[in-house]
Design a protein around this motif. Sequence first.
Motif, PDB file in Angstrom:
ATOM      1  N   TYR A 124       0.863  -1.173   0.000  1.00 62.49           N
ATOM      2  CA  TYR A 124       0.000   0.000   0.000  1.00 62.49           C
ATOM      3  C   TYR A 124       0.902   1.226   0.000  1.00 62.49           C
ATOM      4  O   TYR A 124       1.678   1.431   0.936  1.00 62.49           O
ATOM      5  CB  TYR A 124      -0.943   0.022   1.197  1.00 62.49           C
ATOM      6  CG  TYR A 124      -1.819   1.252   1.184  1.00 62.49           C
ATOM      7  CD1 TYR A 124      -2.801   1.413   0.200  1.00 62.49           C
ATOM      8  CD2 TYR A 124      -1.645   2.266   2.106  1.00 62.49           C
ATOM      9  CE1 TYR A 124      -3.582   2.547   0.156  1.00 62.49           C
ATOM     10  CE2 TYR A 124      -2.425   3.403   2.072  1.00 62.49           C
ATOM     11  CZ  TYR A 124      -3.390   3.538   1.090  1.00 62.49           C
ATOM     12  OH  TYR A 124      -4.156   4.669   1.038  1.00 62.49           O
TER      13      TYR A 124
ATOM     14  N   LYS B 119      -6.084 -12.746   0.898  1.00 62.09           N
ATOM     15  CA  LYS B 119      -6.402 -12.753  -0.536  1.00 62.09           C
ATOM     16  C   LYS B 119      -5.291 -13.464  -1.317  1.00 62.09           C
ATOM     17  O   LYS B 119      -5.554 -14.222  -2.243  1.00 62.09           O
ATOM     18  CB  LYS B 119      -6.578 -11.332  -1.061  1.00 62.09           C
ATOM     19  CG  LYS B 119      -7.827 -10.635  -0.561  1.00 62.09           C
ATOM     20  CD  LYS B 119      -7.885  -9.203  -1.082  1.00 62.09           C
ATOM     21  CE  LYS B 119      -9.084  -8.459  -0.518  1.00 62.09           C
ATOM     22  NZ  LYS B 119      -9.183  -7.093  -1.083  1.00 62.09           N
TER      23      LYS B 119
ATOM     24  N   ASN C 200      -4.915  -0.648  -3.332  1.00 63.74           N
ATOM     25  CA  ASN C 200      -5.404   0.477  -4.132  1.00 63.74           C
ATOM     26  C   ASN C 200      -4.526   1.710  -3.918  1.00 63.74           C
ATOM     27  O   ASN C 200      -5.011   2.810  -3.636  1.00 63.74           O
ATOM     28  CB  ASN C 200      -6.876   0.774  -3.821  1.00 63.74           C
ATOM     29  CG  ASN C 200      -7.626   1.237  -5.042  1.00 63.74           C
ATOM     30  OD1 ASN C 200      -7.126   1.138  -6.160  1.00 63.74           O
ATOM     31  ND2 ASN C 200      -8.835   1.741  -4.846  1.00 63.74           N
TER      32      ASN C 200
ATOM     33  N   VAL D 173      -3.378  -7.902  -7.992  1.00 55.52           N
ATOM     34  CA  VAL D 173      -4.699  -7.409  -7.627  1.00 55.52           C
ATOM     35  C   VAL D 173      -4.496  -6.091  -6.901  1.00 55.52           C
ATOM     36  O   VAL D 173      -3.666  -6.012  -5.986  1.00 55.52           O
ATOM     37  CB  VAL D 173      -5.433  -8.406  -6.696  1.00 55.52           C
ATOM     38  CG1 VAL D 173      -6.752  -7.826  -6.207  1.00 55.52           C
ATOM     39  CG2 VAL D 173      -5.643  -9.740  -7.379  1.00 55.52           C
ATOM     40  N   SER D 174      -5.227  -5.063  -7.312  1.00 55.70           N
ATOM     41  CA  SER D 174      -5.187  -3.797  -6.594  1.00 55.70           C
ATOM     42  C   SER D 174      -6.621  -3.373  -6.313  1.00 55.70           C
ATOM     43  O   SER D 174      -7.384  -3.069  -7.232  1.00 55.70           O
ATOM     44  CB  SER D 174      -4.457  -2.727  -7.400  1.00 55.70           C
ATOM     45  OG  SER D 174      -4.330  -1.548  -6.618  1.00 55.70           O
ATOM     46  N   GLU D 175      -6.976  -3.396  -5.031  1.00 54.37           N
ATOM     47  CA  GLU D 175      -8.325  -3.038  -4.598  1.00 54.37           C
ATOM     48  C   GLU D 175      -8.283  -2.705  -3.116  1.00 54.37           C
ATOM     49  O   GLU D 175      -7.339  -3.077  -2.419  1.00 54.37           O
ATOM     50  CB  GLU D 175      -9.306  -4.184  -4.857  1.00 54.37           C
ATOM     51  CG  GLU D 175      -8.954  -5.461  -4.116  1.00 54.37           C
ATOM     52  CD  GLU D 175      -9.781  -6.684  -4.535  1.00 54.37           C
ATOM     53  OE1 GLU D 175     -10.389  -6.659  -5.605  1.00 54.37           O
ATOM     54  OE2 GLU D 175      -9.787  -7.656  -3.759  1.00 54.37           O
ATOM     55  N   SER D 176      -9.289  -2.029  -2.654  1.00 58.03           N
ATOM     56  CA  SER D 176      -9.365  -1.711  -1.225  1.00 58.03           C
ATOM     57  C   SER D 176      -9.462  -2.991  -0.413  1.00 58.03           C
ATOM     58  O   SER D 176      -9.993  -4.006  -0.887  1.00 58.03           O
ATOM     59  CB  SER D 176     -10.584  -0.828  -0.948  1.00 58.03           C
ATOM     60  OG  SER D 176     -10.434   0.408  -1.608  1.00 58.03           O
ATOM     61  N   ASP D 177      -8.907  -2.954   0.789  1.00 53.52           N
ATOM     62  CA  ASP D 177      -8.975  -4.119   1.672  1.00 53.52           C
ATOM     63  C   ASP D 177      -9.140  -3.649   3.109  1.00 53.52           C
ATOM     64  O   ASP D 177      -9.230  -2.453   3.366  1.00 53.52           O
ATOM     65  CB  ASP D 177      -7.737  -5.012   1.506  1.00 53.52           C
ATOM     66  CG  ASP D 177      -6.435  -4.265   1.727  1.00 53.52           C
ATOM     67  OD1 ASP D 177      -6.329  -3.536   2.731  1.00 53.52           O
ATOM     68  OD2 ASP D 177      -5.526  -4.398   0.895  1.00 53.52           O
TER      69      ASP D 177
ATOM     70  N   GLN E 249       1.235   0.866  -8.211  1.00 49.64           N
ATOM     71  CA  GLN E 249       0.609  -0.003  -9.216  1.00 49.64           C
ATOM     72  C   GLN E 249       1.395   0.003 -10.523  1.00 49.64           C
ATOM     73  O   GLN E 249       1.621  -1.056 -11.119  1.00 49.64           O
ATOM     74  CB  GLN E 249      -0.837   0.443  -9.471  1.00 49.64           C
ATOM     75  CG  GLN E 249      -1.726   0.247  -8.273  1.00 49.64           C
ATOM     76  CD  GLN E 249      -3.142   0.735  -8.529  1.00 49.64           C
ATOM     77  OE1 GLN E 249      -3.700   0.464  -9.578  1.00 49.64           O
ATOM     78  NE2 GLN E 249      -3.702   1.441  -7.571  1.00 49.64           N
TER      79      GLN E 249
END
Length: 191
Positions: A4, A66, A33, A53-57, A39
């Motif tokens: 992050y 994940k 994200n 994978v790039s997304e909020s967690d 990224q």
Amino acid sequence: TVSYNSAQTIAKTLDSLREQTCRDFESIVIDGNSTDGTQEIVQSYDDLITQFVSESDKGIYDAMNKGIDLSRGKYISFLNSDDRYPNHTIQTILDIDSDGDILYGNMIKERKLNGKIYTRKVKPDLSNMEQTMSVFHPSIFVRRELFNQLGKFSLKYSLAADYHWVLKAYLQGIRFEYIDSPLAIFSVGGV
């Protein structure tokens, strides 16, 4: 590797994977994200990264969970986005003829003070596990099936779910095998 906003460090981490003497591994990056260019840096390693994978967690352990779900290898390890592997690490693990469920080894701690980098070699001490995290998260390799048996990291512990999980494995008599070799270079100062 979970990340992050790791643009300042993740290239060194991924370079350490690229420099492995053995390339028989998958590399999964789970990014929270990021907004600082992380990224784009990860995407520039598309020859190395198996999945990205790039997304909020919900934090570092949610991201690690994940990664566990996406993994397919025999062993899983977690190389933090500011840590590195010595170039022999993967080959060392593959050369071990072991029935251990958790392989663990030595670590090199690296600390930057006043512009200088100081290193210290440290050895784990499994006998202290009930008092402290006496094996080093970046230098453990866990047989993937063990996460099915014991479950994944608890999100209840925002900074110590790794200790909680390893302690649970220890108390349940899971087979640990020590490797007398530095398996990770840990940058002191991250989360």
